[in-house]
Design an enzyme around this catalytic site. Structure first.
Site, PDB file in Angstrom:
ATOM      1  N   SER A  25      -0.828  -8.610   0.662  1.00  0.00           N
ATOM      2  CA  SER A  25      -2.232  -8.984   0.541  1.00  0.00           C
ATOM      3  C   SER A  25      -2.675  -9.116  -0.911  1.00  0.00           C
ATOM      4  CB  SER A  25      -3.113  -7.971   1.279  1.00  0.00           C
ATOM      5  OG  SER A  25      -2.921  -6.665   0.766  1.00  0.00           O
ATOM      6  N   LYS A 205      -5.636   7.311  -7.859  1.00  0.00           N
ATOM      7  CA  LYS A 205      -6.767   7.006  -6.963  1.00  0.00           C
ATOM      8  C   LYS A 205      -6.286   6.757  -5.543  1.00  0.00           C
ATOM      9  CE  LYS A 205      -6.216   2.268  -6.867  1.00  0.00           C
ATOM     10  NZ  LYS A 205      -6.258   1.327  -5.734  1.00  0.00           N
ATOM     11  N   ASP A 258     -12.437   2.257  -9.648  1.00  0.00           N
ATOM     12  CA  ASP A 258     -11.311   2.016  -8.747  1.00  0.00           C
ATOM     13  C   ASP A 258     -11.136   3.173  -7.775  1.00  0.00           C
ATOM     14  OD1 ASP A 258      -9.337   0.402  -7.778  1.00  0.00           O
ATOM     15  OD2 ASP A 258      -7.922   0.727  -9.410  1.00  0.00           O
ATOM     16  N   SER A 268      -9.607   0.109   2.421  1.00  0.00           N
ATOM     17  CA  SER A 268      -8.597   0.931   1.745  1.00  0.00           C
ATOM     18  C   SER A 268      -7.525   1.415   2.714  1.00  0.00           C
ATOM     19  CB  SER A 268      -9.272   2.128   1.077  1.00  0.00           C
ATOM     20  OG  SER A 268      -8.315   3.048   0.609  1.00  0.00           O
ATOM     21  N   ARG A 269      -6.311   0.948   2.519  1.00  0.00           N
ATOM     22  CA  ARG A 269      -5.217   1.369   3.404  1.00  0.00           C
ATOM     23  C   ARG A 269      -4.893   2.846   3.206  1.00  0.00           C
ATOM     24  NH1 ARG A 269      -1.089  -2.828   0.709  1.00  0.00           N
ATOM     25  NH2 ARG A 269      -3.014  -3.997   0.791  1.00  0.00           N
TER      26      ARG A 269
END
Length: 342
Positions: A25, A205, A258, A268-269
């Site tokens: 992606s 993060k 971020d 967010s995976r």
């Protein structure tokens, strides 16, 4: 018409050959960014099926399938040597666990090429960040490297929602070139020299986002998440100073921004992985249920051990490591963590 003329002017000023390695992606989002300003973008994808589908329909068949590409602007290949040989700048956008497989096939001359890492994880083969891996394994010095950081979710790039990139690079000339190549109506670019700091913060993060997801799955609310993220950014600062001490402000977008978007966003995976674990999935079953790589899982092991080697106090990293790798109960571990946050 004004936008088109501006784009044509950029192309005339910057005749740069650039390519992207990876077909996930974020790689797809990066290609979308680059075709705004480039006559041709070289794209090395994982297999002939993906290559054929892109060349036939102008879409990635697996990721960000809504993004349509002008095929006149793409040169798609499955051969990394073909891409590297043709390009002055090579953007690496594979998951970290697949990077060594891709680069081990690189037998062409890559002297004086600029390698840009858009990878936010640890390279398992060497248990280190991409920058050090490129330097140690391929003799690509930091003057020939750059790092892309966010906050920038691929899904929002696909929708052309305003997004921000931070590009960390040592040379001013390269910084200017990369800024022009990536900037567009929906991408704002800021440049910095903190190469390793941006790379480590992008890794951290993701780990913290797994924790934010676990807390959500356990039923903790917005109040706890705010405290969690506030403590996470302070912990990030401690870690970054220990591994790469340079002047930086962790409240800037590349660090705090971020972290915020990765911890809070439904795109967010890493947060989604943590959310499944918090809801009672085993770590293994949570990973298997996702169709994308959650870099935070793979990075947590390396970052935890680095923290211990440097005698750092990192209760959030420790908690997430215990859940992911020690099979500790998430609810119990987070109850303990709540007493350590302020």
């Amino acid at each position: 018409m004004i936008k088109k003329k501006s784009s044509e002017k950029k192309i005339a000023q910057h005749e740069v050959s650039i390519g992207v390695v990876g077909s996930g992606s974020f790689a797809t989002a990066i290609v979308k960014m680059l075709v705004e300003n480039c006559k041709v973008v070289h794209w090395c994808v994982r297999n002939e099926f993906v290559k054929g589908a892109i060349e036939l329909r102008g879409h990635n068949p697996t990721y960000l399938t809504s993004v349509s590409f002008d095929l006149k602007k793409l040169k798609v290949t499955t051969d990394i040597n073909e891409l590297v040989s043709a390009c002055e700048i090579v953007v690496l956008a594979t998951p970290s666990i697949y990077l060594s497989d891709a680069l081990d096939k690189m037998t062409c001359n890559y002297d004086n090429k600029i390698f840009v890492s858009a990878i936010k994880g640890i390279v398992p083969k060497v248990n280190d960040v991409v920058g050090n891996y490129l330097r140690d394994e391929f003799k690509i010095g930091f003057r020939n490297q750059a790092v892309i950081a966010g906050p920038c979710h691929a899904e929002e790039v696909a929708m052309e929602r305003l997004s921000y990139l931070t590009i960390a690079v040592a040379e001013d000339e390269v910084a200017t070139k990369l800024k022009d190549l990536f900037s567009s109506d929906f991408i704002n670019v800021h440049c910095t020299r903190d190469i390793l700091g941006n790379e480590y913060s992008a890794i951290l993060k993701n780990i913290y986002a797994v924790g934010a997801g676990i807390s959500s799955g356990l039923g903790y609310g917005d109040n706890f998440t705010a405290v969690f993220v506030s403590n996470a950014v302070r912990e990030m600062e401690v870690f970054l100073e220990a591994v790469y001490e340079v002047p930086r402000d962790v409240n800037e977008s590349a660090y705090l921004g971020d972290l915020l978007v990765t911890a809070y966003s439904l795109f967010s995976r890493n947060r989604n992985l943590g959310n499944l674990i918090g809801k009672g999935y085993t770590v293994k079953s949570a990973i298997q249920s996702m169709n994308m790589i959650a870099e935070g899982y793979y990075a947590a092991d390396s970052v935890y051990h680095t923290s211990k080697e440097k005698n750092l106090t990192t209760p959030i990293i420790d908690t997430i490591y215990n859940v992911l790798y020690k099979e500790k109960n998430a609810e119990t571990e987070f109850k303990k963590l709540t007493l350590k946050l302020n």
